[in-house]
Structure formats: C-alpha cells, structure tokens
Design a protein around this motif. Structure first.
Motif, short mmCIF file in Angstrom:
data_model
loop_
_atom_site.label_atom_id
_atom_site.label_comp_id
_atom_site.label_asym_id
_atom_site.label_seq_id
_atom_site.Cartn_x
_atom_site.Cartn_y
_atom_site.Cartn_z
N LYS A 1 0.83 -1.20 0.00
CA LYS A 1 0.00 0.00 0.00
C LYS A 1 0.87 1.25 0.00
CE LYS A 1 -3.93 -2.19 2.31
NZ LYS A 1 -4.81 -2.20 3.51
N LEU A 2 0.34 2.32 -0.61
CA LEU A 2 1.08 3.57 -0.69
C LEU A 2 1.13 4.22 0.69
CD1 LEU A 2 -0.25 5.12 -4.01
CD2 LEU A 2 1.99 4.11 -3.59
N THR A 3 2.31 4.30 1.24
CA THR A 3 2.49 4.75 2.62
C THR A 3 3.28 6.05 2.66
OG1 THR A 3 2.48 2.45 3.36
CG2 THR A 3 3.34 4.08 4.90
N VAL A 4 2.82 6.99 3.47
CA VAL A 4 3.54 8.24 3.67
C VAL A 4 4.72 7.97 4.60
CG1 VAL A 4 3.42 10.58 4.59
CG2 VAL A 4 1.47 9.62 3.35
N ILE A 5 5.92 8.20 4.10
CA ILE A 5 7.09 8.09 4.95
C ILE A 5 7.18 9.31 5.83
CG2 ILE A 5 9.60 7.78 4.99
CD1 ILE A 5 7.87 5.51 3.74
N ASN B 1 12.43 12.85 9.29
CA ASN B 1 13.47 13.08 8.28
C ASN B 1 13.59 11.82 7.44
OD1 ASN B 1 15.99 13.13 6.88
ND2 ASN B 1 16.77 14.66 8.30
N PRO B 2 13.16 11.86 6.15
CA PRO B 2 13.08 10.64 5.35
C PRO B 2 14.40 10.19 4.74
CG PRO B 2 12.35 12.49 4.06
CD PRO B 2 12.65 13.03 5.43
N GLY B 3 15.48 10.95 4.90
CA GLY B 3 16.76 10.52 4.36
C GLY B 3 17.27 11.46 3.28
N GLY B 4 18.02 10.90 2.34
CA GLY B 4 18.60 11.71 1.28
C GLY B 4 19.92 11.14 0.82
N LEU B 5 20.95 11.95 0.83
CA LEU B 5 22.23 11.56 0.26
C LEU B 5 23.13 10.91 1.30
CD1 LEU B 5 22.96 14.74 -1.88
CD2 LEU B 5 22.11 12.53 -2.67
N LEU B 6 23.79 9.81 0.88
CA LEU B 6 24.69 9.09 1.77
C LEU B 6 25.82 9.98 2.26
CD1 LEU B 6 25.88 6.55 3.08
CD2 LEU B 6 26.91 5.99 0.88
N TYR B 7 26.47 10.69 1.35
CA TYR B 7 27.64 11.46 1.76
C TYR B 7 27.26 12.56 2.74
CZ TYR B 7 26.65 15.41 -1.45
OH TYR B 7 26.10 16.48 -2.08
N ALA B 8 26.03 13.09 2.68
CA ALA B 8 25.61 14.11 3.63
C ALA B 8 25.53 13.53 5.04
CB ALA B 8 24.26 14.69 3.21
N SER B 9 25.01 12.30 5.16
CA SER B 9 24.92 11.68 6.49
C SER B 9 26.30 11.39 7.05
CB SER B 9 24.08 10.40 6.43
OG SER B 9 24.71 9.41 5.65
N VAL B 10 27.23 10.98 6.19
CA VAL B 10 28.60 10.70 6.64
C VAL B 10 29.29 11.98 7.08
CG1 VAL B 10 30.88 9.88 5.91
CG2 VAL B 10 28.82 8.61 5.24
N LYS C 1 30.47 17.83 23.29
CA LYS C 1 29.48 18.05 24.34
C LYS C 1 28.34 17.03 24.25
CE LYS C 1 30.56 22.94 24.77
NZ LYS C 1 30.16 24.33 24.43
N PRO C 2 27.64 16.79 25.35
CA PRO C 2 26.56 15.79 25.37
C PRO C 2 25.55 16.04 24.25
CG PRO C 2 27.02 16.54 27.59
CD PRO C 2 27.82 17.42 26.68
N LEU C 3 25.07 14.93 23.69
CA LEU C 3 24.16 14.99 22.54
C LEU C 3 23.00 14.02 22.74
CD1 LEU C 3 23.46 15.80 19.56
CD2 LEU C 3 25.02 13.96 18.85
N VAL C 4 21.78 14.48 22.49
CA VAL C 4 20.59 13.64 22.46
C VAL C 4 19.97 13.77 21.08
CG1 VAL C 4 18.27 13.28 23.39
CG2 VAL C 4 20.16 13.83 24.94
N VAL C 5 19.56 12.64 20.49
CA VAL C 5 18.98 12.63 19.15
C VAL C 5 17.53 12.19 19.24
CG1 VAL C 5 19.12 11.67 16.83
CG2 VAL C 5 21.22 12.14 18.11
N LEU C 6 16.64 12.97 18.63
CA LEU C 6 15.21 12.64 18.58
C LEU C 6 14.88 11.94 17.27
CD1 LEU C 6 13.57 15.88 20.04
CD2 LEU C 6 13.28 13.56 20.93
N VAL C 7 14.18 10.78 17.34
CA VAL C 7 13.77 10.04 16.15
C VAL C 7 12.34 9.57 16.30
CG1 VAL C 7 16.12 9.25 15.63
CG2 VAL C 7 14.62 7.83 17.06
N ASP C 8 11.73 9.19 15.17
CA ASP C 8 10.39 8.59 15.20
C ASP C 8 10.23 7.69 13.99
OD1 ASP C 8 9.96 10.30 13.04
OD2 ASP C 8 8.50 11.57 14.08
N GLY C 9 9.01 7.23 13.76
CA GLY C 9 8.76 6.31 12.65
C GLY C 9 8.97 6.92 11.29
N GLY C 10 9.07 8.24 11.20
CA GLY C 10 9.34 8.91 9.93
C GLY C 10 10.81 9.18 9.70
#
Length: 429
Positions: free
Chosen positions: A133-137, A260-269, A304-313
């Motif tokens: 099924k067509l799912t919204v990421i 955040n649905p993603g994008g370019l590999l080199y940007a994440s690196v 410095k300390p870092l916290v990352v927020l994520v979800d199903g998207g």
C-alpha cells in the motif's frame, strides 16, 4: 565498493536523482544491432542488464534471472508503452519496492530532495514492503501536506477519487504533482479512521537545518538543531549551526531527526563526522560481499553531550546517522523506533530517456547491525498520543519547545548527561 556523491541515494522517498548514465553512447552498431536498439525490446534488455550486473541480491529473490531475459525478449512489443509495462512486471518479481522503473515523463518529473526546492504537496511516499500500500514516509516540514495534518505511516487510498489499489508509486507521484496553485484531494487511512485532505500544490523551498538556543531548566543554554533532510546543503548548514552554537557556549545539544526521510549518503557521513571524533560511521555491502567503510576523521566540532530525537518517519540516512551515534555511544537516542530502510539505491538514466532506481547494496551500522525492516530502537522510548501529535501539527512553532513532549524528555535526558559530565573543552583535540 566506491560510493559516488552523484549516484547514491539513501531515502525512502519516491523521488530520484537526475544524474544519468546513458548506455551505448558512441558505439558503432551493425544494422541488426541498430534495429534492436531502436526497438522496444532494447530498453527491456537494458533494464535486465542493469539488474544482472548491480542488484544487491545475487539470487534475484530466488528468481532465475537469465530465464527472465529470454522470457521477456521473446515477446513482441508494438510500442514502448508495452515494453514499459513488461519491465515493471519483470522488476516486480524481485519483491523490492525500491527497485523501480520510470518512463521518460516520470523520470523527468521525479526529483530528489537535493536541489533545495520541490514542487507539489510535500509528501515522501513508498510502497509498504508487506502490504504494497502507498504509505507516507514523512510529510516535508512546512509543506501543504504537513500543514494540513498528513502524518508518517498514513496510507493513501485515493488520489482525486481514484483508488490507489495496486497503483505504482511513480504513478501516484505523477497524479499528486501538478502546477503550483492547483489542488489535489487525498483520501487517507490512519488506523481505523478514514480522512480526506484537500491540498493546494506549492513550490516548497527547503532549508534542511534550523537551530536555536534553548534555556535549560537548570539555567544553562542548550543548542537545538532540527534537520529535515539530507540534501546537498545539509552538511554545510549543519556545520554553520554547530559553529554558531559553540560560540554561544551551549552546554549540550538536541539533534531532531523526526520525520526526516533521508537523502544523500555522503551528507549523512559528513554530518556524523561533525559529532564523532573516532570510530566507524557506516559500511555498505553489495552482493559480492565487498564493503566500503566510512570512518570518523578526527575533526569533530564538539564533544558536548548529545541527544537525538527520532520517530517512525526517520528513515535511511537518518538511521545511518542515529545508528552511528548510538553504536559509538556518542549520543542518547530518544523517541520511537525508526522506519527501517537500510538499502542503497543507484538511480540511472536509460537510453530512451527513461530511468530506473536499483538497489545495489545494504548498509550496516558500525557494530554491524542490519536495520532494514527493523529500524533503530531508541535508548529512551516516548510515544506521542494522537492528540499530542495533532497539536504539534496545528502549531509547528511548538516543535522543539516545552510543549513538545518528546523534546521535553530529550531535554531531561540531556540535563542528566550534562550533570555527570566533567567540565571540558568544547572542541576535541
């Protein structure tokens, strides 16, 4: 395995890069070969060859791929459209919704989120791997879809009254896109509810990073950075944000990768290297088992300390970054389980102006975790109720404030980490 910046996409979206590799250019062909290249069968064979050379699964989903070639080349195709239909039928046997064919119009219209500007309603789409099924990421932040209340995991059931049952993602994208200012009606299934959205198409300018200084309940300042896409300008904007916040002497950071649905590999690196001083970031593994490993380069901008927020998207490149930070114990991950898309696509132009995306590899976190279909599990789980989620959709200025329950939890976790951390220099040696 060499990873090129132009060709590698890590995204759960239905969009594609427009970098092309045109095959057959400059060849001297015999009359019979020239006739073959000009016939609809040529594009069928070209697609078959791309899969045969590059597809990540050497078993081709337990399909006899050589027999597929004979089966589809033995058919007669009166038009290119008949050949295109056959190609989609052939690719479907791989059981991979991310490996897909685009006719010339679809290939031309589909854009990846690297230009900083999109036209449409701002929805990232994929076919659910199980239900198809067509799912919204994820709706793009600030887009018409986001403002109207479309959410990650919504299932699009109708587009302008047309059922999406069995509809290809590319077809859905074509139907949803259109001239700026025109409208499109989407029917959506959300759990057991049926919703309807009337959306006005718009030009969507994307600035992937926004940041601010937030007051901590303990009296100090913390840096809040929201990253909405891994586009070509995500890394430079992230660098600017961290450097600005460092000058303001924040005591720690919250990095928001929700939806955040993603994008370019080199940007994440590149972005991972801004946070991680030493250690692995990601490895990619193709069907030969060859691995390309990306590591930190001892040029982190802060420790410095870092916290990352994520979800199903949070998908793909978001999962690379959060997985690297988690495996290196560089950050605490807060929120809900991420989408679970651990595959790498290369997008290629074909000889007649059509194109295709082919899954060429999978990626692993530094500890070797394959998160495809599973996702990243947060260290601290906090769900939003439907009411809380809708409140944030109605007033997006509340995101990243005390009125945002997940942000409030992240702030609590960050304060605890900062309290036990000895005072040290802000930039690694």
């Amino acid at each position: 395995m060499t990873i090129t910046k132009r060709a590698i996409v890590l995204s759960a979206t239905a969009a594609a890069v427009t970098a092309v590799i045109v095959t057959g250019a400059g060849l001297h062909l015999s009359k019979s070969q020239a006739f073959f290249r000009e016939s609809p069968k040529e594009i069928v064979d070209e697609v078959w060859n791309v899969i045969d050379r590059s597809y990540v699964d050497g078993t081709f989903n337990q399909v006899d791929w050589k027999a597929m070639r004979m089966q589809y080349l033995n058919r007669s195709y009166a038009t290119k459209e008949e050949a295109y239909k056959a190609i989609r039928e052939m690719l479907k046997k791989l059981g991979d919704p991310y490996t897909r064919f685009m006719d010339p119009d679809e290939f031309k219209n589909m854009q990846i989120d690297t230009s900083g500007e999109l036209t449409g309603v701002g929805i990232q789409l994929a076919a659910d791997e199980k239900t198809k099924k067509l799912t919204v990421i994820s709706p793009i932040e600030g887009s018409p879809a986001s403002s109207a209340g479309v959410l990650a995991k919504d299932i699009i059931t109708k587009i302008d009254g047309k059922s999406t049952e069995g509809m290809d993602v590319n077809k859905a994208v074509t139907l949803i896109r259109g001239p700026v200012g025109t409208q499109v009606k989407l029917n959506v299934a959300r759990g057991d509810r049926e919703l309807e959205f009337q959306l006005k198409r718009a030009k969507i300018e994307i600035h992937p990073v926004r940041f601010s200084v937030q007051k901590s309940p303990t009296g100090g300042n913390i840096g809040y950075i929201r990253l909405v896409q891994f586009s070509a300008n995500a890394a430079p904007e992230m660098r600017e944000a961290i450097q600005n916040l460092e000058k303001q002497q924040v005591s720690g950071y919250i990095l928001d990768l929700r939806s955040n649905p993603g994008g370019l590999l080199y940007a994440s690196v590149d972005i991972a290297r801004m946070w991680i001083q030493d250690g692995g970031i990601v490895s990619t593994v193709d069907r030969q088992g060859e691995s390309d490993r990306e590591n930190a380069n001892r040029r982190a901008l802060t420790d410095k300390p870092l916290v990352v927020l994520v979800d199903g998207g949070s998908a793909s490149a978001s999962e690379i970054l959060s997985g690297a930070l988690q495996d290196n114990k560089r950050a605490t991950i807060v929120g809900t389980k991420t989408f679970g898309k651990g595959l790498v696509q290369s997008v290629r132009g074909l000889g007649d102006g059509s194109g295709m995306a082919v899954t060429i590899a999978k990626y692993l976190t530094p500890n070797g975790r394959d998160i495809n279909k599973h996702g990243i599990d947060p260290d601290v789980v906090i769900e939003l109720t439907d009411e809380q989620r809708q409140a944030l959709v109605r007033d997006r200025d509340k995101i990243g404030t005390a009125a945002d329950p997940q942000f409030a939890k992240a702030l609590q976790v960050l304060n605890q980490a900062a309290a036990v951390r000895p005072q040290a220099e802000s930039k690694p040696n």
